[in-house]
Design a protein around this motif. Sequence first.
Motif, PDB file in Angstrom:
ATOM      1  N   UNK A   4       0.862  -1.179   0.000  1.00 42.04           N
ATOM      2  CA  UNK A   4       0.000   0.000   0.000  1.00 42.04           C
ATOM      3  C   UNK A   4       0.894   1.224   0.000  1.00 42.04           C
ATOM      4  N   UNK A   5       0.607   2.165  -0.897  1.00 46.57           N
ATOM      5  CA  UNK A   5       1.430   3.363  -0.983  1.00 46.57           C
ATOM      6  C   UNK A   5       0.640   4.626  -0.727  1.00 46.57           C
ATOM      7  N   UNK A   6       1.334   5.751  -0.814  1.00 41.06           N
ATOM      8  CA  UNK A   6       0.719   7.051  -0.560  1.00 41.06           C
ATOM      9  C   UNK A   6       1.041   7.976  -1.724  1.00 41.06           C
ATOM     10  N   UNK A   7       0.005   8.391  -2.465  1.00 38.49           N
ATOM     11  CA  UNK A   7       0.185   9.289  -3.598  1.00 38.49           C
ATOM     12  C   UNK A   7       0.068  10.744  -3.167  1.00 38.49           C
ATOM     13  N   UNK A   8       0.887  11.604  -3.759  1.00 37.13           N
ATOM     14  CA  UNK A   8       0.869  13.010  -3.347  1.00 37.13           C
ATOM     15  C   UNK A   8       0.810  13.967  -4.534  1.00 37.13           C
ATOM     16  N   UNK A 193     -15.778   2.524   5.395  1.00 32.94           N
ATOM     17  CA  UNK A 193     -16.011   3.602   4.445  1.00 32.94           C
ATOM     18  C   UNK A 193     -15.927   3.060   3.022  1.00 32.94           C
ATOM     19  N   UNK A 194     -16.577   3.762   2.091  1.00 31.31           N
ATOM     20  CA  UNK A 194     -16.559   3.317   0.696  1.00 31.31           C
ATOM     21  C   UNK A 194     -15.131   3.221   0.167  1.00 31.31           C
ATOM     22  N   UNK A 195     -14.284   4.183   0.537  1.00 29.53           N
ATOM     23  CA  UNK A 195     -12.897   4.148   0.082  1.00 29.53           C
ATOM     24  C   UNK A 195     -12.187   2.896   0.570  1.00 29.53           C
ATOM     25  N   UNK A 196     -12.474   2.475   1.790  1.00 33.75           N
ATOM     26  CA  UNK A 196     -11.837   1.273   2.333  1.00 33.75           C
ATOM     27  C   UNK A 196     -12.282   0.029   1.573  1.00 33.75           C
ATOM     28  N   UNK A 197     -13.534   0.000   1.143  1.00 38.08           N
ATOM     29  CA  UNK A 197     -14.020  -1.128   0.341  1.00 38.08           C
ATOM     30  C   UNK A 197     -13.255  -1.197  -0.973  1.00 38.08           C
ATOM     31  N   UNK A 198     -13.086  -0.066  -1.646  1.00 38.79           N
ATOM     32  CA  UNK A 198     -12.373  -0.046  -2.927  1.00 38.79           C
ATOM     33  C   UNK A 198     -10.900  -0.407  -2.760  1.00 38.79           C
ATOM     34  N   UNK A 199     -10.286   0.091  -1.713  1.00 40.87           N
ATOM     35  CA  UNK A 199      -8.873  -0.211  -1.476  1.00 40.87           C
ATOM     36  C   UNK A 199      -8.684  -1.678  -1.124  1.00 40.87           C
ATOM     37  N   UNK A 200      -9.618  -2.233  -0.344  1.00 38.30           N
ATOM     38  CA  UNK A 200      -9.516  -3.649   0.002  1.00 38.30           C
ATOM     39  C   UNK A 200      -9.705  -4.512  -1.240  1.00 38.30           C
ATOM     40  N   UNK A 201     -10.634  -4.138  -2.115  1.00 39.00           N
ATOM     41  CA  UNK A 201     -10.815  -4.837  -3.393  1.00 39.00           C
ATOM     42  C   UNK A 201      -9.501  -4.839  -4.172  1.00 39.00           C
ATOM     43  N   UNK A 202      -8.845  -3.686  -4.240  1.00 41.52           N
ATOM     44  CA  UNK A 202      -7.589  -3.566  -4.971  1.00 41.52           C
ATOM     45  C   UNK A 202      -6.519  -4.484  -4.382  1.00 41.52           C
ATOM     46  N   UNK A 203      -6.411  -4.505  -3.060  1.00 43.38           N
ATOM     47  CA  UNK A 203      -5.431  -5.384  -2.417  1.00 43.38           C
ATOM     48  C   UNK A 203      -5.729  -6.855  -2.707  1.00 43.38           C
ATOM     49  N   UNK A 204      -6.989  -7.238  -2.623  1.00 43.68           N
ATOM     50  CA  UNK A 204      -7.336  -8.640  -2.834  1.00 43.68           C
ATOM     51  C   UNK A 204      -7.200  -9.054  -4.295  1.00 43.68           C
ATOM     52  N   UNK A 205      -7.184  -8.086  -5.216  1.00 41.86           N
ATOM     53  CA  UNK A 205      -6.915  -8.383  -6.621  1.00 41.86           C
ATOM     54  C   UNK A 205      -5.413  -8.525  -6.880  1.00 41.86           C
ATOM     55  N   UNK A 206      -4.600  -8.220  -5.864  1.00 38.96           N
ATOM     56  CA  UNK A 206      -3.154  -8.328  -6.012  1.00 38.96           C
ATOM     57  C   UNK A 206      -2.481  -7.060  -6.467  1.00 38.96           C
ATOM     58  N   UNK A 207      -3.218  -5.939  -6.490  1.00 39.96           N
ATOM     59  CA  UNK A 207      -2.653  -4.659  -6.913  1.00 39.96           C
ATOM     60  C   UNK A 207      -1.979  -3.954  -5.733  1.00 39.96           C
ATOM     61  N   UNK A 208      -1.227  -2.897  -6.052  1.00 40.05           N
ATOM     62  CA  UNK A 208      -0.636  -2.033  -5.030  1.00 40.05           C
ATOM     63  C   UNK A 208      -1.304  -0.668  -5.148  1.00 40.05           C
ATOM     64  N   UNK A 209      -2.333  -0.389  -4.373  1.00 39.61           N
ATOM     65  CA  UNK A 209      -3.047   0.890  -4.499  1.00 39.61           C
ATOM     66  C   UNK A 209      -2.254   2.052  -3.902  1.00 39.61           C
TER      67      UNK A 209
END
Length: 257
Positions: A4-8, A193-209
Amino acid sequence: MPRLGFGVYQNYTTTESVREALLVGYRLAYRNEAHVGAAWKGSDLPRGEVFLTTKCINKTHGYESTLKGVNASLERFGIEYIDLFLIHDPMSGCDRRLQTYKALQDAQRAGKIRSIGVSNYGVHHLEEIRAAGYTMPSVNQIEVCHLHPFCQQKAIVSYCSAHSIVVQAYCPILRGKMDHPVILELAERYHKEAAQILLRWSLQKGFVPLPKSATPERIRSNIQLYDFSLDDDAMTRLNALDKGKEGALSWNPVDHP
């Protein structure tokens, strides 16, 4: 590389935001080099515990200009090496793309960067790297709202998986447009939160959000993803939202020649 990263990008409070992100547990920071470097230096973290990423845009592509860009990025960060250096997009054409890639490989051999990646590359762009005999990139960052349940880039993701290329998802939370009934229903079901649902989906797909925020509360909540997981029904429902290319929210250069 952290999962998991942090975009700026276009975050005008970058130093403060990255300082908060490092404090709550993020270890991957992306772009805004001088501010990110300042935030890391103001922390107590050793260099090896922070994964710093940057990129070169298409107007600077080319062999010599890329080498100069790597040196300039190192100076702005105030560091001796960059963990991941990306080619921002494929818009400069085949010749300049490959010149840029060769320059990054030479910078890697010189110890200035650890890993090479690309961004917004389609399958044919990745194939030209392979055809040129170069080592394949470590990462393909699919950005600007182009990797989320509504635009899943299945062909690119499948190719990357087959060639051991990590897929990073930049702007994985739809630029805040998270009011789809399925997303809201899952957020209610999981008490998230909705954002947490989307981020968790991304992690479970094997992506690095790479979620971005300048708000401390949002920075903290976006990393609180490891006390739950989406079940098969939730993943199936989110996967079914895919609209292909029509689901992209802005420019999509993966088909550029």
